[in-house]
Design a protein around this motif. Sequence first.
Motif, short mmCIF file in Angstrom:
data_model
loop_
_atom_site.label_atom_id
_atom_site.label_comp_id
_atom_site.label_asym_id
_atom_site.label_seq_id
_atom_site.Cartn_x
_atom_site.Cartn_y
_atom_site.Cartn_z
N GLU A 124 -23.86 -32.10 -95.67
CA GLU A 124 -22.78 -32.72 -96.41
C GLU A 124 -22.77 -32.30 -97.88
O GLU A 124 -21.72 -32.32 -98.53
CB GLU A 124 -22.87 -34.24 -96.31
N HIS A 125 -23.92 -31.88 -98.42
CA HIS A 125 -23.97 -31.41 -99.80
C HIS A 125 -23.28 -30.06 -99.96
O HIS A 125 -22.89 -29.69 -101.07
CB HIS A 125 -25.42 -31.32 -100.26
N ASP A 126 -23.14 -29.30 -98.86
CA ASP A 126 -22.48 -28.00 -98.90
C ASP A 126 -21.10 -28.03 -98.27
O ASP A 126 -20.41 -27.01 -98.26
CB ASP A 126 -23.33 -26.95 -98.17
N ALA A 127 -20.68 -29.17 -97.74
CA ALA A 127 -19.40 -29.23 -97.01
C ALA A 127 -18.22 -28.87 -97.90
O ALA A 127 -17.24 -28.30 -97.43
CB ALA A 127 -19.22 -30.63 -96.41
N TRP A 128 -18.31 -29.20 -99.19
CA TRP A 128 -17.19 -28.93 -100.10
C TRP A 128 -16.96 -27.44 -100.30
O TRP A 128 -15.88 -27.02 -100.72
CB TRP A 128 -17.46 -29.59 -101.45
N ARG A 129 -17.95 -26.63 -99.98
CA ARG A 129 -17.85 -25.19 -100.21
C ARG A 129 -17.12 -24.47 -99.08
O ARG A 129 -16.66 -23.34 -99.24
CB ARG A 129 -19.24 -24.59 -100.37
N VAL A 130 -16.99 -25.10 -97.92
CA VAL A 130 -16.41 -24.44 -96.76
C VAL A 130 -14.91 -24.69 -96.73
O VAL A 130 -14.45 -25.81 -96.95
CB VAL A 130 -17.05 -24.96 -95.45
N ARG A 131 -14.15 -23.64 -96.44
CA ARG A 131 -12.71 -23.74 -96.35
C ARG A 131 -12.27 -23.37 -94.93
O ARG A 131 -12.92 -22.58 -94.25
CB ARG A 131 -12.04 -22.80 -97.36
N GLY A 132 -11.15 -23.95 -94.51
CA GLY A 132 -10.61 -23.62 -93.20
C GLY A 132 -10.26 -22.14 -93.10
O GLY A 132 -9.66 -21.57 -94.02
N GLY A 133 -10.64 -21.51 -91.99
CA GLY A 133 -10.38 -20.10 -91.79
C GLY A 133 -11.43 -19.19 -92.39
O GLY A 133 -11.28 -17.95 -92.31
N ALA A 134 -12.47 -19.75 -93.00
CA ALA A 134 -13.50 -18.92 -93.61
C ALA A 134 -14.21 -18.09 -92.54
O ALA A 134 -14.65 -18.63 -91.53
CB ALA A 134 -14.51 -19.79 -94.35
N PRO A 135 -14.34 -16.78 -92.74
CA PRO A 135 -15.06 -15.95 -91.77
C PRO A 135 -16.54 -16.26 -91.78
O PRO A 135 -17.09 -16.72 -92.78
CB PRO A 135 -14.78 -14.52 -92.24
N ALA A 136 -17.18 -16.00 -90.66
CA ALA A 136 -18.60 -16.28 -90.53
C ALA A 136 -19.22 -15.30 -89.54
O ALA A 136 -18.52 -14.58 -88.84
CB ALA A 136 -18.83 -17.73 -90.07
N ALA A 137 -20.53 -15.28 -89.53
CA ALA A 137 -21.29 -14.43 -88.61
C ALA A 137 -22.52 -15.19 -88.14
O ALA A 137 -23.07 -16.01 -88.88
CB ALA A 137 -21.68 -13.11 -89.27
N VAL A 199 -26.06 -19.28 -88.73
CA VAL A 199 -24.68 -18.94 -89.04
C VAL A 199 -24.52 -18.75 -90.54
O VAL A 199 -24.96 -19.59 -91.33
CB VAL A 199 -23.70 -20.02 -88.53
N TYR A 200 -23.89 -17.65 -90.92
CA TYR A 200 -23.62 -17.32 -92.32
C TYR A 200 -22.11 -17.44 -92.55
O TYR A 200 -21.33 -16.73 -91.91
CB TYR A 200 -24.10 -15.91 -92.65
N ILE A 201 -21.71 -18.33 -93.46
CA ILE A 201 -20.30 -18.60 -93.72
C ILE A 201 -19.94 -18.13 -95.12
O ILE A 201 -20.65 -18.45 -96.09
CB ILE A 201 -19.99 -20.10 -93.57
N GLU A 202 -18.87 -17.38 -95.23
CA GLU A 202 -18.41 -16.94 -96.54
C GLU A 202 -17.73 -18.09 -97.27
O GLU A 202 -16.97 -18.86 -96.67
CB GLU A 202 -17.42 -15.77 -96.39
#
Length: 222
Positions: A124-137, A199-202
């Motif tokens: 939850e401390h990193d949830a603000w950094r993720v955006r919808g449609g963000a690519p990941a691997a 998982v690595y999320i941009e």
Amino acid sequence: MQVRLIESVTDKRAVRDEDVQRRRLAYKAAQARLAEVEAQLGLLKAGAWAPDIAVAKSEVAQAEAQVKMAETNIDRLTMRAPIAGVILQNRVRLGQFAQCGPLSEPLMILGSVTPLHVRVDVDEHDAWRVRGGAPAAASPRGNGSIRIPLEFVRFEPYVIPKKSLTGDSTERVDTRVLQIIYRVKEQSAPLYVGQQVDVYIETPVKSSTFRQHSSSAAGGGQ
């Protein structure tokens, strides 16, 4: 069908021989009765008294109803999967007793594995950094050199308490996570249902990426 079903049981202790013989005889008797009535109806149609034809027709209808009832009983005793999928786990064998009602562990797990999805837990401390449609691997555990492209599907809007997945004593479990569903672009990727991956999320913040460890591959129903 009912006769073939009961004869397919390899463990003879699971089915009484009397039940097998009884079902065989009932099936043969129904067939013979239907053939006899149909033959009588054919003879009566060639030149019979009208009441006799009516009686014969009623007997044919009765025989057809008996056949229909047998088919219905067979259909009731046949277990069918609610969806088209793959049996992921099977804990019951032919002839084994299957307990009715809710169980702590299901006797069989069925699911769709095409396409394959990944459920990602983001702190939850990193949830603000993720955006919808963000690519990941994704990288399988044990081989970080493999990067499998992922496609964003959706957010699970409800933040839930984190569940320990790794068993590591240093892993934080006193936090909450945002779950994100990603689709594996390459269905030939070396992943299995239930497998944990990194998982690595941009993220848009300074073009950085962050890694989330608590992720697992799942079937198409996720």
